[in-house]
Write a protein that holds these residues in place. Structure first.
Motif, PDB file in Angstrom:
ATOM      1  N   GLY A  76      63.876  25.735  68.932  1.00 41.30           N
ATOM      2  CA  GLY A  76      62.627  25.388  68.259  1.00 41.30           C
ATOM      3  C   GLY A  76      61.421  26.080  68.870  1.00 41.30           C
ATOM      4  N   ARG A  77      61.380  26.115  70.197  1.00 42.18           N
ATOM      5  CA  ARG A  77      60.251  26.793  70.858  1.00 42.18           C
ATOM      6  C   ARG A  77      60.274  28.290  70.583  1.00 42.18           C
ATOM      7  NH1 ARG A  77      61.768  23.296  75.449  1.00 42.18           N
ATOM      8  NH2 ARG A  77      60.349  21.497  75.467  1.00 42.18           N
ATOM      9  N   ASN A  78      61.448  28.899  70.651  1.00 42.97           N
ATOM     10  CA  ASN A  78      61.544  30.333  70.396  1.00 42.97           C
ATOM     11  C   ASN A  78      61.155  30.678  68.966  1.00 42.97           C
ATOM     12  OD1 ASN A  78      62.391  30.895  73.009  1.00 42.97           O
ATOM     13  ND2 ASN A  78      64.574  30.817  72.503  1.00 42.97           N
ATOM     14  N   ILE A  79      61.608  29.869  68.015  1.00 41.15           N
ATOM     15  CA  ILE A  79      61.273  30.117  66.612  1.00 41.15           C
ATOM     16  C   ILE A  79      59.770  29.971  66.395  1.00 41.15           C
ATOM     17  CG2 ILE A  79      61.529  29.209  64.267  1.00 41.15           C
ATOM     18  CD1 ILE A  79      64.442  28.435  65.098  1.00 41.15           C
ATOM     19  N   ALA A  80      59.180  28.913  66.937  1.00 40.17           N
ATOM     20  CA  ALA A  80      57.742  28.681  66.739  1.00 40.17           C
ATOM     21  C   ALA A  80      56.905  29.816  67.318  1.00 40.17           C
ATOM     22  CB  ALA A  80      57.340  27.349  67.367  1.00 40.17           C
ATOM     23  N   LEU A 119      58.853  19.123  67.597  1.00 44.55           N
ATOM     24  CA  LEU A 119      58.400  20.491  67.868  1.00 44.55           C
ATOM     25  C   LEU A 119      57.809  21.135  66.620  1.00 44.55           C
ATOM     26  CD1 LEU A 119      61.264  21.834  70.153  1.00 44.55           C
ATOM     27  CD2 LEU A 119      58.841  21.708  70.760  1.00 44.55           C
ATOM     28  N   ILE A 120      58.453  20.920  65.480  1.00 42.88           N
ATOM     29  CA  ILE A 120      57.956  21.496  64.221  1.00 42.88           C
ATOM     30  C   ILE A 120      56.557  20.968  63.923  1.00 42.88           C
ATOM     31  CG2 ILE A 120      58.299  21.499  61.715  1.00 42.88           C
ATOM     32  CD1 ILE A 120      61.355  21.464  62.319  1.00 42.88           C
ATOM     33  N   ARG A 121      56.371  19.673  64.080  1.00 42.01           N
ATOM     34  CA  ARG A 121      55.065  19.078  63.775  1.00 42.01           C
ATOM     35  C   ARG A 121      53.972  19.565  64.724  1.00 42.01           C
ATOM     36  NH1 ARG A 121      58.665  14.526  62.781  1.00 42.01           N
ATOM     37  NH2 ARG A 121      58.580  13.974  60.564  1.00 42.01           N
ATOM     38  N   ALA A 122      54.356  19.868  65.956  1.00 42.21           N
ATOM     39  CA  ALA A 122      53.363  20.272  66.957  1.00 42.21           C
ATOM     40  C   ALA A 122      53.122  21.773  67.005  1.00 42.21           C
ATOM     41  CB  ALA A 122      53.810  19.795  68.347  1.00 42.21           C
ATOM     42  N   ALA A 123      53.917  22.552  66.283  1.00 46.89           N
ATOM     43  CA  ALA A 123      53.887  24.009  66.437  1.00 46.89           C
ATOM     44  C   ALA A 123      52.646  24.661  65.851  1.00 46.89           C
ATOM     45  CB  ALA A 123      55.136  24.616  65.806  1.00 46.89           C
ATOM     46  N   GLY A 124      52.021  24.027  64.872  1.00 49.11           N
ATOM     47  CA  GLY A 124      50.841  24.622  64.258  1.00 49.11           C
ATOM     48  C   GLY A 124      51.130  25.507  63.069  1.00 49.11           C
ATOM     49  N   VAL A 125      52.405  25.602  62.661  1.00 50.47           N
ATOM     50  CA  VAL A 125      52.788  26.369  61.471  1.00 50.47           C
ATOM     51  C   VAL A 125      52.997  25.373  60.329  1.00 50.47           C
ATOM     52  CG1 VAL A 125      54.523  27.904  60.450  1.00 50.47           C
ATOM     53  CG2 VAL A 125      53.896  28.151  62.866  1.00 50.47           C
TER      54      VAL A 125
END
Length: 255
Positions: A76-80, A119-125
C-alpha cells in the motif's frame, strides 16, 4: 483513459482488464510476472507513468495475520508513493463486505485488509473502495475450511455470493466513474444461509458428506453475526445467480 490494474493477471484482474480494454481504454496488467512487484517496488514507477487510474486487485499469498498485514502495508505504501509521483487521480481497490466486523470478530486476515483501507484513505489520492461479498468461485475453499472427518461444519450466517464475472463488471464500472471517496458495496443477486448453500453445492457436485450448520461455527477464525458477510444498506447487485453460475462451470473448474 490510461489504467494500471495491479493483480491484472488473476481471476478478477484478467476479467477487469478485458472489460476495460473492450471499452476502449489503454490498460496495463501489473503483476510480478509482468515485471511489477508492489512489495519491492520493482517496476512500479515505470508502470505508473502517465496512468490516470490504478485498480488494485492484489492479494496476500499468505492468510496468516502478520503476513497479511505486512503485505498490505508494504504494498500500500509503495503504490501510494508511486501514484503521487505519477499524478494518479483515482485509486480503486477491491476489498470485502464486513471487513471491519471480521477484523473485530478475530479473523486475522482482515486485520491486513483494515490496514490496507486505512492507508488508502490517508494517502491523499482520490479513491473508491469496492467491498465485495464472497465469490462463488471460492465455494470449494469455504467447504475445505469446514471439513471435519466425514462432515462439513458451516456457519448459519447469511451469505450473498457473487460470480467473478459480475465482480469484474462492477469493478470496471467503478473504475470508469469519478472517485467516490467512500465504500461501494457489491453482492450477488440472492441471499442464503451459508450452511444451506454449501449443502446445495455439495449435492450438485455429487458430494455425499453431511453439512452441520451452527451459529457458533467459525468462518476463517471468526464467529459471525447473522449479517456480517452481507451488505447492510444499498448495494450494487450482480445478475448471475448460483444455479446459472454452477451450470456454466467448465469441467476444469468443476474439478
Amino acid at each position: 483513459m490510461k489504467i494500471l490494474v495491479i493483480g491484472g493477471t488473476g481471476l478478477i484482474g484478467s476479467k477487469v482488464v478485458d472489460r476495460l480494454r473492450d471499452a476502449g481504454h489503454d490498460v496495463t496488467p501489473a503483476a510480478p510476472s509482468t515485471g511489477v512487484n508492489t512489495l519491492t517496488g520493482e517496476g512500479l514507477d515505470a508502470a505508473m507513468a502517465g496512468v490516470d487510474t490504478v485498480v488494485d486487485l492484489s492479494n496476500s499469498p499468505s492468510f496468516a495475520k502478520d503476513d497479511v498485514i505486512a503485505f498490505f502495508t508494504t504494498a500500500g505504501r509503495n503504490i501510494a508513493e508511486a501514484e503521487k509521483k505519477a499524478g494518479v487521480t483515482h485509486h480503486v481497490a477491491l476489498s470485502v463486505v464486513g471487513t471491519d466486523d471480521l477484523d473485530r470478530l478475530g479473523s486475522g486476515y482482515f486485520a491486513g485488509k483494515v490496514a490496507q483501507e486505512q492507508l488508502i484513505r490517508a494517502a491523499g489520492v482520490p479513491y473508491t473502495i469496492v467491498h465485495s461479498t464472497q465469490f462463488m468461485e471460492f465455494l470449494p475453499g469455504i467447504v475445505a475450511s469446514g471439513e471435519k472427518g466425514a462432515d462439513v461444519h458451516m456457519p448459519t450466517a447469511d451469505i450473498q455470493p457473487i460470480a467473478s464475472d459480475d465482480v469484474a463488471r462492477l469493478v470496471a464500472d467503478a473504475t470508469l466513474e469519478p472517485p467516490t471517496t467512500q465504500v461501494v458495496e457489491i453482492a450477488g443477486p440472492a441471499r442464503f444461509s451459508m450452511a444451506d448453500l454449501v449443502a446445495t453445492y455439495l449435492t450438485k457436485t455429487g458430494d455425499a458428506r453431511r453439512v452441520i450448520g451452527s451459529a457458533e461455527t467459525p468462518y476463517f477464525g471468526a464467529v459471525l453475526d447473522r449479517d456480517t458477510l452481507v451488505p447492510r444498506g444499498a448495494a450494487r447487485l450482480g445478475t448471475i445467480g448460483f444455479d446459472e453460475w454452477f451450470a456454466a462451470r467448465t469441467p476444469a473448474a468443476a474439478a
